[in-house]
Motif scaffolding. Structure first.
Motif, PDB file in Angstrom:
ATOM      1  N   LYS A 182       0.826  -1.217   0.000  1.00 11.00           N
ATOM      2  CA  LYS A 182       0.000   0.000   0.000  1.00 11.00           C
ATOM      3  C   LYS A 182       0.856   1.262   0.000  1.00 11.00           C
ATOM      4  N   GLY A 183       2.072   1.123  -0.538  1.00  7.12           N
ATOM      5  CA  GLY A 183       2.930   2.296  -0.615  1.00  7.12           C
ATOM      6  C   GLY A 183       3.955   2.349   0.501  1.00  7.12           C
ATOM      7  N   PRO A 184       4.928   3.271   0.387  1.00  3.42           N
ATOM      8  CA  PRO A 184       6.064   3.299   1.321  1.00  3.42           C
ATOM      9  C   PRO A 184       5.693   3.602   2.767  1.00  3.42           C
ATOM     10  N   LEU A 185       4.614   4.362   3.001  1.00  3.36           N
ATOM     11  CA  LEU A 185       4.254   4.708   4.369  1.00  3.36           C
ATOM     12  C   LEU A 185       3.728   3.498   5.139  1.00  3.36           C
ATOM     13  N   LEU A 186       2.894   2.708   4.498  1.00  2.00           N
ATOM     14  CA  LEU A 186       2.295   1.548   5.158  1.00  2.00           C
ATOM     15  C   LEU A 186       3.126   0.276   5.002  1.00  2.00           C
ATOM     16  N   ARG A 187       4.099   0.303   4.114  1.00  2.93           N
ATOM     17  CA  ARG A 187       4.854  -0.913   3.828  1.00  2.93           C
ATOM     18  C   ARG A 187       5.502  -1.538   5.072  1.00  2.93           C
ATOM     19  N   PRO A 188       6.131  -0.752   5.955  1.00  9.36           N
ATOM     20  CA  PRO A 188       6.740  -1.379   7.141  1.00  9.36           C
ATOM     21  C   PRO A 188       5.722  -2.078   8.034  1.00  9.36           C
ATOM     22  N   VAL A 189       4.517  -1.498   8.150  1.00 10.57           N
ATOM     23  CA  VAL A 189       3.472  -2.116   8.976  1.00 10.57           C
ATOM     24  C   VAL A 189       2.983  -3.402   8.330  1.00 10.57           C
ATOM     25  N   ILE A 190       2.702  -3.340   7.033  1.00 10.60           N
ATOM     26  CA  ILE A 190       2.211  -4.523   6.324  1.00 10.60           C
ATOM     27  C   ILE A 190       3.251  -5.639   6.361  1.00 10.60           C
ATOM     28  N   ASP A 191       4.510  -5.273   6.162  1.00 11.86           N
ATOM     29  CA  ASP A 191       5.567  -6.284   6.210  1.00 11.86           C
ATOM     30  C   ASP A 191       5.608  -6.981   7.562  1.00 11.86           C
ATOM     31  N   ARG A 192       5.407  -6.220   8.627  1.00 14.12           N
ATOM     32  CA  ARG A 192       5.406  -6.811   9.965  1.00 14.12           C
ATOM     33  C   ARG A 192       4.213  -7.743  10.178  1.00 14.12           C
ATOM     34  N   MET A 193       3.087  -7.392   9.570  1.00 16.75           N
ATOM     35  CA  MET A 193       1.871  -8.173   9.767  1.00 16.75           C
ATOM     36  C   MET A 193       1.829  -9.413   8.882  1.00 16.75           C
ATOM     37  N   PHE A 194       2.692  -9.460   7.860  1.00 16.39           N
ATOM     38  CA  PHE A 194       2.762 -10.615   6.960  1.00 16.39           C
ATOM     39  C   PHE A 194       4.222 -11.083   6.890  1.00 16.39           C
ATOM     40  N   PRO A 195       4.722 -11.660   7.979  1.00 14.67           N
ATOM     41  CA  PRO A 195       6.162 -11.938   8.070  1.00 14.67           C
ATOM     42  C   PRO A 195       6.666 -12.964   7.060  1.00 14.67           C
ATOM     43  N   TYR A 196       5.844 -13.950   6.695  1.00 15.50           N
ATOM     44  CA  TYR A 196       6.354 -14.939   5.733  1.00 15.50           C
ATOM     45  C   TYR A 196       6.539 -14.298   4.363  1.00 15.50           C
ATOM     46  N   LYS A 197       5.597 -13.484   3.964  1.00 11.60           N
ATOM     47  CA  LYS A 197       5.729 -12.808   2.682  1.00 11.60           C
ATOM     48  C   LYS A 197       6.913 -11.839   2.707  1.00 11.60           C
ATOM     49  N   ARG A 198       7.131 -11.208   3.874  1.00 14.11           N
ATOM     50  CA  ARG A 198       8.293 -10.330   4.009  1.00 14.11           C
ATOM     51  C   ARG A 198       9.585 -11.119   3.842  1.00 14.11           C
ATOM     52  N   TYR A 199       9.626 -12.301   4.461  1.00 13.39           N
ATOM     53  CA  TYR A 199      10.825 -13.137   4.345  1.00 13.39           C
ATOM     54  C   TYR A 199      11.081 -13.530   2.895  1.00 13.39           C
ATOM     55  N   CYS A 200      10.041 -13.977   2.199  1.00 14.43           N
ATOM     56  CA  CYS A 200      10.219 -14.399   0.806  1.00 14.43           C
ATOM     57  C   CYS A 200      10.614 -13.224  -0.083  1.00 14.43           C
ATOM     58  N   LYS A 201      10.034 -12.071   0.173  1.00 13.03           N
ATOM     59  CA  LYS A 201      10.359 -10.878  -0.619  1.00 13.03           C
ATOM     60  C   LYS A 201      11.817 -10.484  -0.411  1.00 13.03           C
ATOM     61  N   ARG A 202      12.265 -10.489   0.833  1.00 16.68           N
ATOM     62  CA  ARG A 202      13.657 -10.143   1.124  1.00 16.68           C
ATOM     63  C   ARG A 202      14.615 -11.182   0.562  1.00 16.68           C
ATOM     64  N   LEU A 203      14.245 -12.441   0.677  1.00  9.99           N
ATOM     65  CA  LEU A 203      15.087 -13.526   0.163  1.00  9.99           C
ATOM     66  C   LEU A 203      15.259 -13.393  -1.339  1.00  9.99           C
ATOM     67  N   ALA A 204      14.168 -13.135  -2.039  1.00 12.76           N
ATOM     68  CA  ALA A 204      14.234 -12.981  -3.493  1.00 12.76           C
ATOM     69  C   ALA A 204      15.103 -11.795  -3.876  1.00 12.76           C
ATOM     70  N   ALA A 205      15.001 -10.691  -3.119  1.00 10.72           N
ATOM     71  CA  ALA A 205      15.818  -9.511  -3.403  1.00 10.72           C
ATOM     72  C   ALA A 205      17.296  -9.792  -3.150  1.00 10.72           C
ATOM     73  N   GLN A 206      17.603 -10.460  -2.052  1.00 12.42           N
ATOM     74  CA  GLN A 206      18.991 -10.780  -1.719  1.00 12.42           C
ATOM     75  C   GLN A 206      19.635 -11.667  -2.779  1.00 12.42           C
ATOM     76  N   LEU A 207      18.854 -12.584  -3.334  1.00 14.40           N
ATOM     77  CA  LEU A 207      19.383 -13.525  -4.320  1.00 14.40           C
ATOM     78  C   LEU A 207      19.299 -12.987  -5.748  1.00 14.40           C
ATOM     79  N   GLY A 208      18.700 -11.827  -5.913  1.00 15.09           N
ATOM     80  CA  GLY A 208      18.604 -11.217  -7.235  1.00 15.09           C
ATOM     81  C   GLY A 208      17.630 -11.899  -8.167  1.00 15.09           C
ATOM     82  N   VAL A 209      16.590 -12.535  -7.614  1.00 20.41           N
ATOM     83  CA  VAL A 209      15.653 -13.285  -8.460  1.00 20.41           C
ATOM     84  C   VAL A 209      14.249 -12.687  -8.444  1.00 20.41           C
ATOM     85  N   ALA A 210      14.052 -11.566  -7.773  1.00 20.97           N
ATOM     86  CA  ALA A 210      12.708 -11.007  -7.613  1.00 20.97           C
ATOM     87  C   ALA A 210      12.020 -10.767  -8.951  1.00 20.97           C
TER      88      ALA A 210
END
Length: 422
Positions: free
Chosen positions: A266-294
């Motif tokens: 929902k944009g940069p302002l709400l992103r930290p809250v949403i990421d906290r509320m959906f931790p598995y999706k946050r993990y997968c998103k970060r993992l994909a970014a770290q590995l360069g496969v997003a």
């Protein structure tokens, strides 16, 4: 006349249509549509299907009586009015199953339980491979979750543990159980020690039995891998993300398609809250970014049966990577279409396909190297996986044969009723 009452937690499409409800399309219980259709040829079977829904309704279609109730308070008077010879409860972990079982047993009615998953094992493996930091949420986020529900993994774990306890309590007193894999048979030996176990395979959704079949395509450097679910950690999206770099080293434009919604943004302002509320999706998103496969990961949005079928046909490899499964319908559907499949050696998977014959099974669900190797076996095979796809379809047509499975189910009913008389 053999009077049978089904209890189904989900809303079946036939029930919605017969009762004139708006949700008469491809709704959550659609995996039972084929079994219901196949039972029409048994005139001696009088079937009442009870679904748990949002409103009370009833209707009749094709000789089947459908009842929809919003809660379990109607179960006792319904049993008294219907007077079934047997109650068949599909699934074992939900509250209504316990209430129905108690009500039926109080009236001296035999109860048959159909095993779906095994919640004991699903709960044990729910968060396999997810770092501890994502599995724990503080008091603040639990307070937010009570107002705006998210997908906190510790809350999810508590819910799975609760369902496992309910299932264990229900099965402990079960007398008749039906399942379909070596995995659920072993589980029933432990969880339902006094029950008679009846094997009976599932009939899948009708659109997957007919029509266009999968065939290899010229994918060059851009093969498509298809994962039917990736929204919670049991389905193991994180491991295929880890496997992607090895796939991309050989096929630089490969794509992973995932059925369902992408992570909410929902944009940069709400992103930290949403990421906290959906931790598995946050993990997968970060993992994909770290590995360069997003950029190689794409979500399809929700798919009905027709759209899911098309997604299978447009893929080059089907992936079933769960840390725990019994006999996933999505794998059976992919096999029916002849799509080459790669699956983890979890639960009942080995009862559905043989490694190297009808597909490829890799050992530890969390082993990304073994997963990548199995995917590459398909992609690098001279026929693009056509041979294992044909073998998979042949086996699935046998396993999920509608007429045979309906015969087996009716014979189970007859056997139980005969035993009750003796």
């Amino acid at each position: 006349m053999m009077q049978i009452l089904w209890l189904v937690k989900a809303m079946l499409p036939q029930a919605a249509a017969a009762c004139g409800l708006a949700e008469a399309g491809d709704v959550s219980g659609s995996w039972l549509t084929g079994q219901l259709a196949a039972l029409r040829r048994f005139p001696e079977l009088k079937l009442t299907v009870l679904c748990v829904g949002k409103t009370e309704a009833q209707g009749e279609a094709d000789g089947v009586c459908y009842r929809i109730v919003p809660d379990a308070s109607a179960f006792v008077p319904l049993l008294q009015a219907e007077k079934p010879a047997l109650v068949h409860i599909w699934g074992t972990e939900y509250d209504e199953a316990t209430v129905m079982a108690d009500a039926a047993q109080a009236q001296g009615l035999p109860v048959l339980f159909s095993i779906q998953g095994i919640m004991r094992d699903c709960a044990a493996h729910l968060c396999d491979g997810v770092p501890e930091a994502y599995r724990r949420s503080g008091a603040l986020w639990h307070a937010v979750d009570r107002v705006i529900p998210g997908e906190l993994l510790d809350t999810m774990q508590v819910n799975f543990n609760t369902l496992a306890s309910k299932e264990a309590a229900l099965l402990a007193g079960a007398r008749y159980v039906t399942g379909r894999t070596a995995f659920d048979r072993d589980a029933c030996t432990a969880l339902a020690p006094h029950a008679r176990y009846y094997p009976c395979n599932e009939t899948l959704r009708p659109p997957f039995y007919t029509g266009t079949l999968w065939h290899p395509r010229e994918f060059a450097a851009a093969p498509v891998l298809f994962l039917p679910q990736g929204n919670y950690p049991l389905k193991n999206l994180h491991t295929v993300i880890k496997a992607l770099p090895a796939i991309l080293a050989k096929y630089g434009s490969a794509e992973l398609h995932i059925a369902g919604w992408p992570p909410l943004d929902k944009g940069p302002l709400l992103r930290p809250v949403i990421d906290r509320m959906f931790p598995y999706k946050r993990y997968c998103k970060r993992l994909a970014a770290q590995l360069g496969v997003a950029g190689h990961i794409h979500y399809t949005g929700p798919l009905d049966a027709a759209a899911m079928r098309q997604a299978y046909l447009e893929a080059d490899v089907f992936l079933l990577l769960s840390s725990c499964e019994n006999s996933p319908n999505s794998l059976g559907e992919a096999m029916l279409l002849g799509l080459p499949c790669v699956a983890s050696a979890a639960g009942g998977i080995s009862s559905m396909l043989t490694d190297g014959v009808e597909g490829y099974i890799y050992g530890d669900a969390l082993d990304e190297k073994a997963l990548a190797d199995a995917i590459l076996r398909v992609l690098q095979s001279p026929d693009g996986g056509a041979a294992v796809g044909r073998a998979a379809r042949a086996r699935a047509l046998c396993t999920h044969d509608a007429a045979r499975n309906a015969d087996n189910l009716v014979h189970i009913y007859e056997d139980i009723l005969q035993e009750e008389k003796s």
